[in-house]
Design an enzyme around this catalytic site. Structure first.
Site, PDB file in Angstrom:
ATOM      1  N   ASN A   1      25.195  19.819  21.233  1.00 45.44           N
ATOM      2  CA  ASN A   1      26.209  19.545  22.266  1.00 45.44           C
ATOM      3  C   ASN A   1      25.594  18.764  23.406  1.00 45.44           C
ATOM      4  O   ASN A   1      24.428  18.983  23.744  1.00 45.44           O
ATOM      5  CB  ASN A   1      26.729  20.846  22.899  1.00 45.44           C
ATOM      6  CG  ASN A   1      27.420  21.759  21.906  1.00 45.44           C
ATOM      7  OD1 ASN A   1      28.090  21.294  20.995  1.00 45.44           O
ATOM      8  ND2 ASN A   1      27.262  23.055  22.090  1.00 45.44           N
TER       9      ASN A   1
ATOM     10  N   ASN B   1      18.852  23.265  20.666  1.00 42.68           N
ATOM     11  CA  ASN B   1      17.890  23.865  21.599  1.00 42.68           C
ATOM     12  C   ASN B   1      16.814  24.642  20.844  1.00 42.68           C
ATOM     13  O   ASN B   1      15.627  24.599  21.187  1.00 42.68           O
ATOM     14  CB  ASN B   1      18.608  24.814  22.572  1.00 42.68           C
ATOM     15  CG  ASN B   1      19.615  24.092  23.456  1.00 42.68           C
ATOM     16  OD1 ASN B   1      19.584  22.878  23.587  1.00 42.68           O
ATOM     17  ND2 ASN B   1      20.527  24.845  24.067  1.00 42.68           N
TER      18      ASN B   1
ATOM     19  N   ASP C   1      18.104  30.630  23.210  1.00 41.86           N
ATOM     20  CA  ASP C   1      17.842  29.638  22.155  1.00 41.86           C
ATOM     21  C   ASP C   1      16.344  29.352  22.047  1.00 41.86           C
ATOM     22  O   ASP C   1      15.790  29.247  20.945  1.00 41.86           O
ATOM     23  CB  ASP C   1      18.560  28.313  22.460  1.00 41.86           C
ATOM     24  CG  ASP C   1      20.045  28.508  22.714  1.00 41.86           C
ATOM     25  OD1 ASP C   1      20.618  29.473  22.172  1.00 41.86           O
ATOM     26  OD2 ASP C   1      20.628  27.695  23.451  1.00 41.86           O
TER      27      ASP C   1
HETATM   28  O1  RIB Z   1      22.798  28.551  24.760  1.00 41.08           O
HETATM   29  C1  RIB Z   1      22.988  27.449  25.590  1.00 41.08           C
HETATM   30  C2  RIB Z   1      23.785  26.407  24.879  1.00 41.08           C
HETATM   31  O2  RIB Z   1      25.055  26.939  24.584  1.00 41.08           O
HETATM   32  C3  RIB Z   1      24.051  25.170  25.681  1.00 41.08           C
HETATM   33  O3  RIB Z   1      23.058  24.187  25.533  1.00 41.08           O
HETATM   34  C4  RIB Z   1      25.433  24.749  25.212  1.00 41.08           C
HETATM   35  O4  RIB Z   1      25.460  23.529  24.567  1.00 41.08           O
HETATM   36  C5  RIB Z   1      25.927  25.879  24.320  1.00 41.08           C
HETATM   37  O5  RIB Z   1      25.776  25.577  23.000  1.00 41.08           O
END
Ligand code: RIB
Length: 305
Positions: free
Chosen positions: A11, A43, A254
């Site tokens: 994203n 991420n 993440d």
């Molecule tokens: O966990 C954070 C992420 O959640 C963000 O980078 C956003 O894109 C959503 O996916």
């Protein structure tokens, strides 16, 4: 070094800094707006890649500016993006993020191209899964695809890690026996179990996930650290470093998952991999943004190489 495959979302994050997160019906004025590469899958891949892992990603972006920027960001972190889908006529995923003065956030995701990550696409790229050792999944792509990928990865003898975020209640039961590690945060644990008070009975709650077939449960507890329950009944609490100054918690979970996968790829045992993951996410919360906050290998492991 073992090879990691992350299957999941990318994203573009539209990050606003706000004094407080708006409540229902409220309008607040933002102090700033930034465009930051994000997406839970990307991420995770970036964290493992930037820290020196051998990482590839399967996912989808649109043939637009955001898609190009996200792909470049991932490649810049050392992730193999050669088999990402680039789709004409579809918008790249977006996340609208508000970060308050305490560094806490709320996130609204517009899935866009992430919805096009289908079992058919993964089947076409099966050789990549076959040559990987560790498969990392989250829940920002269609659930059907996550279940397919977990089953296929298990069938192929891979180590499977699921970060059940964003959490949904009643994950399909067939998923659990495929999971070597399930890693919710404390809120997601409650959501997945349908028990808002799950955190209060941490061991019992984690045991419920083991009873469903997962091999190990790791719960991240924000400022309180993390908790591990293994299939043999061993448990361990990991204390957080309470001296860190939290600036933005976005993607702390993440990065934890990406670093955990890296630790396992480096043949660490689970406890050592959790320690590494905590070290990385402790740095991430002191910086703004998702992929922009990931530390370098030198910061985490010391000297270069
Ligand atoms: O966990 C954070 C992420 O959640 C963000 O980078 C956003 O894109 C959503 O996916």
């Amino acid at each position: 070094m073992k090879k990691i495959l992350v299957i999941g979302s990318l994203n573009m994050d539209l990050v606003t800094e706000v004094a407080h997160i708006p409540i229902v019906g409220e309008t607040v004025l933002a102090k700033s707006l930034a465009f930051v590469p994000g997406g839970k899958g990307a991420n995770q891949a970036s964290a493992a890649g930037k820290l020196g892992g051998r990482v590839a990603m399967l996912g989808a972006v649109g043939e637009d500016d955001y898609g190009r920027k996200l792909t470049e960001s991932l490649s810049g972190m050392g992730v193999d993006t050669s088999q990402l889908l680039r789709l004409p006529g579809v918008s790249t995923g977006l996340a609208l993020i508000g970060v308050n003065d305490q560094g806490n956030n709320n996130i609204i995701v517009v899935q866009g191209a992430n919805l096009e990550v289908t079992p058919g696409y993964l089947q076409e790229h099966l050789p990549l899964m076959k040559e990987s050792d560790i498969v990392v999944l989250q829940l920002e792509i269609p659930l059907e695809t996550v279940v397919w990928a977990a089953k296929k990865a298990k069938e192929l003898g891979k180590t499977v890690i699921l970060d059940p975020a964003p959490a949904i209640r009643d994950l399909p039961l067939e998923l659990y026996p495929c999971l070597d590690v399930i890693k919710p945060n404390e809120v997601e644990l409650g959501e997945v179990l349908g028990l808002p008070e799950a955190k209060e009975q941490l061991r019992d709650s984690c045991q419920k996930l083991l009873d469903r077939g997962a091999k190990n449960v790791i719960v991240t507890l924000g400022g309180e650290g993390a908790y591990l329950l293994k299939e043999n009944g061993e448990e361990r609490k990991f204390d957080a470093d309470r001296t860190v100054k939290v600036v933005d918690t976005t993607s702390a979970g993440d990065s934890f998952t990406g670093a955990l996968a890296l630790g396992l790829a480096m043949e660490m045992d689970l406890e050592k991999a959790v320690e590494l993951a905590m070290k990385v996410s402790n740095i991430v919360v002191t910086r703004k943004g998702a992929q922009t906050s990931i530390p370098s290998a030198e910061e985490v492991f010391g000297e270069k190489g």
